[in-house]
Design a protein around this motif. Structure first.
Motif, mmCIF file in Angstrom:
data_model
loop_
_atom_site.group_PDB
_atom_site.id
_atom_site.type_symbol
_atom_site.label_atom_id
_atom_site.label_comp_id
_atom_site.label_asym_id
_atom_site.label_seq_id
_atom_site.Cartn_x
_atom_site.Cartn_y
_atom_site.Cartn_z
ATOM 1 N N GLY B 66 41.012 35.384 23.445
ATOM 2 C CA GLY B 66 41.189 36.622 24.210
ATOM 3 C C GLY B 66 39.922 37.460 24.250
ATOM 4 O O GLY B 66 39.507 37.942 25.315
ATOM 5 N N ALA B 69 37.401 35.844 26.446
ATOM 6 C CA ALA B 69 37.784 35.908 27.864
ATOM 7 C C ALA B 69 37.362 37.230 28.508
ATOM 8 O O ALA B 69 37.124 37.284 29.702
ATOM 9 C CB ALA B 69 39.289 35.711 28.012
ATOM 10 N N VAL B 70 37.275 38.286 27.699
ATOM 11 C CA VAL B 70 36.854 39.572 28.267
ATOM 12 C C VAL B 70 35.358 39.801 28.077
ATOM 13 O O VAL B 70 34.843 40.885 28.350
ATOM 14 C CB VAL B 70 37.688 40.764 27.730
ATOM 15 C CG1 VAL B 70 39.135 40.592 28.125
ATOM 16 C CG2 VAL B 70 37.549 40.940 26.229
ATOM 17 N N ALA B 196 34.239 37.070 33.409
ATOM 18 C CA ALA B 196 35.079 37.694 32.370
ATOM 19 C C ALA B 196 36.256 38.445 32.997
ATOM 20 O O ALA B 196 36.131 39.081 34.038
ATOM 21 C CB ALA B 196 34.244 38.639 31.521
ATOM 22 N N THR B 197 37.401 38.362 32.321
ATOM 23 C CA THR B 197 38.608 39.064 32.776
ATOM 24 C C THR B 197 38.708 40.393 32.033
ATOM 25 O O THR B 197 39.628 40.622 31.254
ATOM 26 C CB THR B 197 39.857 38.215 32.490
ATOM 27 O OG1 THR B 197 39.751 37.730 31.142
ATOM 28 C CG2 THR B 197 39.991 37.044 33.434
ATOM 29 N N ASN B 198 37.726 41.250 32.283
ATOM 30 C CA ASN B 198 37.659 42.522 31.545
ATOM 31 C C ASN B 198 38.153 43.702 32.386
ATOM 32 O O ASN B 198 37.741 44.828 32.193
ATOM 33 C CB ASN B 198 36.223 42.758 31.062
ATOM 34 C CG ASN B 198 35.210 42.646 32.192
ATOM 35 O OD1 ASN B 198 35.561 42.232 33.285
ATOM 36 N ND2 ASN B 198 33.980 43.015 31.935
ATOM 37 N N GLY B 199 39.048 43.420 33.311
ATOM 38 C CA GLY B 199 39.539 44.455 34.227
ATOM 39 C C GLY B 199 38.734 44.375 35.519
ATOM 40 O O GLY B 199 37.514 44.226 35.476
ATOM 41 N N MET B 200 39.435 44.473 36.639
ATOM 42 C CA MET B 200 38.776 44.294 37.954
ATOM 43 C C MET B 200 37.645 45.285 38.207
ATOM 44 O O MET B 200 36.634 44.933 38.804
ATOM 45 C CB MET B 200 39.801 44.492 39.070
ATOM 46 C CG MET B 200 40.391 43.227 39.619
ATOM 47 S SD MET B 200 41.759 43.591 40.725
ATOM 48 C CE MET B 200 40.904 44.282 42.127
ATOM 49 N N SER B 206 40.070 39.938 41.709
ATOM 50 C CA SER B 206 40.545 39.709 40.347
ATOM 51 C C SER B 206 39.947 38.409 39.804
ATOM 52 O O SER B 206 39.641 37.492 40.562
ATOM 53 C CB SER B 206 42.072 39.640 40.328
ATOM 54 O OG SER B 206 42.524 38.610 41.180
ATOM 55 N N ASN B 207 39.770 38.353 38.496
ATOM 56 C CA ASN B 207 39.351 37.126 37.812
ATOM 57 C C ASN B 207 40.535 36.574 37.032
ATOM 58 O O ASN B 207 41.406 37.339 36.600
ATOM 59 C CB ASN B 207 38.230 37.425 36.801
ATOM 60 C CG ASN B 207 36.863 37.491 37.461
ATOM 61 O OD1 ASN B 207 36.698 37.104 38.605
ATOM 62 N ND2 ASN B 207 35.876 37.981 36.716
ATOM 63 N N PHE B 208 40.549 35.279 36.854
ATOM 64 C CA PHE B 208 41.510 34.744 35.892
ATOM 65 C C PHE B 208 40.855 33.645 35.074
ATOM 66 O O PHE B 208 39.926 32.977 35.528
ATOM 67 C CB PHE B 208 42.791 34.254 36.570
ATOM 68 C CG PHE B 208 42.614 33.149 37.566
ATOM 69 C CD1 PHE B 208 42.597 31.824 37.152
ATOM 70 C CD2 PHE B 208 42.495 33.420 38.918
ATOM 71 C CE1 PHE B 208 42.436 30.796 38.070
ATOM 72 C CE2 PHE B 208 42.339 32.398 39.842
ATOM 73 C CZ PHE B 208 42.303 31.080 39.416
ATOM 74 N N ILE B 209 41.331 33.518 33.848
ATOM 75 C CA ILE B 209 40.849 32.496 32.915
ATOM 76 C C ILE B 209 42.013 31.552 32.672
ATOM 77 O O ILE B 209 43.097 31.994 32.292
ATOM 78 C CB ILE B 209 40.449 33.141 31.562
ATOM 79 C CG1 ILE B 209 39.299 34.136 31.724
ATOM 80 C CG2 ILE B 209 40.152 32.072 30.508
ATOM 81 C CD1 ILE B 209 37.943 33.549 31.878
#
Lengths: 248, 355
Positions: B66, B69-70, B196-200, B206-209
Motif C-alpha cells: 500500500g 502504491a502511493v 502512483a495511486t496517491n489521489g487524483m 485516475s490511476n490504478f494499481i
C-alpha cells in the motif's frame, strides 16, 4: 417536468460486468455519489479486494489499488500511514473480510486506523461460483453445503460487524440493506457518515451491506431482494452497532 | 566520509534505510533481525515517518504494498519463516510492478528451524517462492560496511526497475558488530512516480494499481513486459567479487558469511602450496553465470560452500554446465564451518581430482 439523470463524476460511464440484480452496482453508485457530495474525488483512494468486485477500478473514477485476498485492510493501512490526509476505504466481500482476512480487519479496528470499510455480505462466495461463506446462513444451500449449512458440521455464521464494534479503535459500525429503495437511502446515509467519521479522525468505520447474489442463490433479482428481507435481516438484524450519536 | 564507527549489522541496516530516504517501515518481530525494528521504532517517528508493528508478516508486506502504491520509499525486514509468509505479497508486488525493499536476515529451517545463521533461504529468495513468473533482485553483502552500502543501493534499484529488491543477510551478518564508515551524502536517485495511486489531484485521470487481468492477450503482454525488464536487470546489474581466481587450482563459490572464511582459507592454502580462488556472487539474482563460467577450463573443480544443504550449487552447476566437477560443502543448524574444516575438504577434493 423531465428530471435530468445525474451520473456521479466519481463513477465511469460503463456497463457493469455484474450479474443482473447484484447489489454491487447499487453500492458502487452510492460510493460514487457520496464521494461527489463530500467533494473528495481528487483525494480519495479505494482498495479493491478479491471477489466479483476485484476490478472495481474499471468503474470508479478515482485512484484505486487492487489488493490480495483478505489483505485490503493492511494495504489501506500502508496508504493511510503515508497519506494521513487522504480518505482511504476498502471494498471487501464476506469471504475476503470475514474468512481469509479476519486478522487484517480486526487489527485495523483495534489500531483505530482512520479508514472506512464497505463490507458486502451476500452470504455466499460469488466469484468462485457459490460456495459457503463465513456468513452463509444456517441451512442455506451452497455448492459446498449441498444439503444446507449444518451448524453442527460447518459451524455458525460469523457476526463480524458486532466483533469489530467491540474494538476500542472502532468509531462507527452500521449494518444496512439494499433490498428496497427505503433501505438503499439508509445505506447511503450510513456510508456517507462512515466517510465523515474518517474525515473527522474519530477512528475506524465500517458499513456492512446485506447484498444479493441472484446467480449463486438460484433466485431471480426480485426473489433475491425478498430473500434478504425474509432470511438475512431476521438473522443478522440491521441498524447501527456503534457511533449512532456521533455528529459529523 | 565520516569517521568509522562500531555498529551491529541490524542497526546498520536500519540506519541505511533512513539514509536512503525511506521513512516508512512495517514489520513483525522475528529473531535474528529484530534490532532493525528497535532502531526504526525510535528513529522513524522522530523523522515524521512511520514505524508500524503489524499483526503478522503477511499484513506487514501488504502494508508495504500500500505504501509503495502511493509512491513512498518503504521497507520491511524479517527472517526465514517470516519471509515464507511474505511470499504471497512478493508475487503481488511483482505483478503490480511496485518498488519495495525487503531485508532477509536468514536463520535455519525447515519449519521453525533455529535462530542461528543460515543461508537456507537461497531457493525461496532467488527462485520465487510465490506464484507466477517473477524475479526479485537479491543482494548478498558479506560485511557490515557492505550491508550499509547495499541496503542504500537496494532502494535505488527497486525504484529504477519498479520491483522488489531484497538484501539477503545471514544471521551472523545481522548480529555481528563491525566498523562501518557512513558517507556524508548518500547517492540517492529520486524517480518520478506518475503511476502512483496517491489521489487524483490535478492529474486529470485516475490511476490504478493491479496485478490482475482476465484478458489472456493483455496478461501475456504484461508477462512479456516483466520478462523484458528482468532481462534488462540481468544485463545491467550483475555484481560479484573474485579473489585469487587466476591460476587457482580450485574455485570456491560462496557468499555472505561463508565467503569471509574462504578469504582466510586462501591464505592457509597458499602456505601448503594450494591455490584457492574465491568467486563471490554479490547479486544472487541476477546470478553471475557468465563470469563464473569463464573459469571452467582453468580449474580442477568448483566447491560451493553454503550454510545450507546445497542450494546455490544448482546455479554453480548451471554456470559450469558440466565442464568441471562441482562439489558442495555445507553446514545446517547454525554451525559455521571453520577454516581448517574447509581446507581439509579442499585437500580431499583435489586429491580425488588428481587421481
Amino acid at each position: 417536468m423531465a428530471k435530468e439523470r445525474l451520473h456521479p463524476k466519481s463513477i465511469q460511464d460503463k456497463v457493469w460486468h455484474y450479474c443482473p440484480g447484484c447489489s454491487h452496482g447499487i453500492v458502487h453508485r452510492i460510493i460514487g455519489e457520496v464521494i461527489d457530495e463530500l467533494n473528495i474525488q481528487k483525494s480519495v483512494i479505494g482498495i479493491a479486494s478479491v471477489g466479483c468486485s476485484y476490478n472495481n477500478y474499471e468503474y470508479f473514477n478515482f485512484d484505486v489499488i487492487q489488493a490480495a485476498h483478505g489483505r485490503a485492510p493492511a494495504v489501506a493501512t500502508g496508504v493511510k500511514r503515508v497519506l494521513p490526509n487522504n480518505v482511504v476505504f476498502t471494498y471487501q466481500g464476506d469471504g475476503d473480510l470475514a474468512a481469509i482476512g479476519t486478522a487484517e480487519i480486526i487489527h485495523v479496528a483495534a489500531r483505530g486506523e482512520r479508514l472506512t470499510t464497505i463490507f458486502i455480505n451476500n452470504a455466499i462466495y460469488g466469484m468462485t461460483s457459490g460456495q459457503m461463506a463465513p456468513t452463509t446462513l444456517p441451512e442455506q444451500i451452497t455448492k459446498t453445503t449441498p444439503v444446507g449449512r449444518n451448524t453442527d458440521y460447518h459451524g455458525f455464521p460469523i457476526r463480524i460487524s458486532e466483533m469489530l464494534a467491540l474494538q476500542e479503535g472502532t468509531a462507527f459500525v452500521e449494518r444496512v440493506s439494499t433490498h428496497d429503495v427505503k433501505h438503499i437511502i439508509k445505506a447511503k446515509k450510513a456510508i456517507k457518515k462512515a466517510f465523515m467519521v474518517q474525515q473527522a479522525g474519530l477512528g475506524f468505520s465500517l458499513v456492512e451491506v446485506l447484498s444479493t447474489c441472484p446467480t449463486n442463490w438460484g433466485l431471480t433479482p426480485l426473489e433475491s431482494q425478498e430473500w434478504i428481507k425474509d432470511h438475512m435481516i431476521p438473522y443478522y438484524g440491521i441498524g447501527n452497532l456503534k457511533g449512532k450519536d456521533i455528529k459529523v | 566520509m565520516s569517521e568509522k564507527v562500531l555498529m551491529k549489522g541490524n542497526d546498520v541496516i536500519a540506519e541505511a534505510c533512513i539514509r536512503a530516504g525511506c521513512l516508512h517501515y512495517f514489520g513483525y518481530p522475528i529473531t535474528p533481525q529484530t534490532e532493525i525494528s528497535h532502531y526504526l521504532a525510535k528513529r522513524l517517528p522522530e523523522l515524521g515517518g512511520t514505524f508500524l508493528q503489524a499483526e503478522s508478516e503477511i499484513a506487514a508486506i501488504n502494508m508495504v504494498y500500500g505504501a509503495s502504491a502511493v509512491g513512498a520509499r518503504v521497507m520491511t525486514s524479517s527472517s526465514s519463516p517470516g519471509i515464507s509468509l511474505k511470499q504471497e505479497g512478493f508475487s503481488y508486488i511483482a505483478g503490480a510492478e511496485l518498488p519495495a525493499v525487503v531485508i532477509d536476515v536468514v536463520r535455519c529451517g525447515p519449519g521453525l528451524g533455529g535462530i542461528l545463521p543460515g543461508q537456507c533461504d537461497y531457493f525461496q529468495v532467488t527462485k520465487g517462492g510465490g506464484h507466477g513468473d517473477y524475479r526479485n533482485i537479491v543482494l548478498a553483502p558479506n560485511s557490515v560496511q557492505e550491508l550499509y552500502e547495499l541496503t542504500v543501493e537496494s532502494f535505488n534499484l527497486a525504484d529504477k526497475y519498479r520491483m522488489l529488491c531484497m538484501v539477503m543477510a545471514d544471521g551472523s551478518m545481522g548480529q555481528m558488530m563491525e566498523a562501518v564508515q557512513f558517507k556524508d551524502k548518500e547517492d540517492i536517485t529520486v524517480y518520478d512516480k506518475p503511476w502512483a495511486t496517491n489521489g487524483m489531484g490535478n492529474r486529470g485521470h485516475s490511476n490504478f494499481i493491479t496485478s490482475v487481468n482476465v484478458n489472456p492477450d493483455e496478461l501475456e503482454k504484461t508477462n512479456l513486459r516483466l520478462q523484458a525488464k528482468y532481462r534488462l536487470v540481468e544485463k545491467n546489474e550483475i555484481r560479484y567479487e573474485e579473489i585469487n581466481c587466476e591460476n587457482a587450482d580450485i574455485i570456491v563459490v560462496s557468499y555472505g558469511t561463508t565467503s569471509r572464511i574462504i578469504k582466510n582459507v586462501i591464505k592457509k592454502a597458499k602456505k601448503i602450496g594450494i591455490n584457492v580462488g574465491l568467486f563471490r556472487p554479490i547479486t544472487l539474482w541476477p546470478y553471475p553465470y557468465e563470469a563464473l563460467a569463464k573459469h571452467t577450463d582453468k580449474v580442477k573443480a568448483f566447491l560451493s560452500v553454503e550454510l545450507s544443504a546445497g542450494q546455490m550449487i544448482e546455479d554453480v552447476r548451471l554456470a559450469v554446465n558440466g565442464k568441471s566437477n562441482c562439489y558442495f560443502y555445507g553446514r545446517m543448524g547454525g554451525h559455521i564451518p571453520a577454516q581448517q574444516e574447509l581446507l581439509d575438504e579442499i585437500i580431499r577434493i583435489l586429491k580425488k581430482e588428481d587421481k
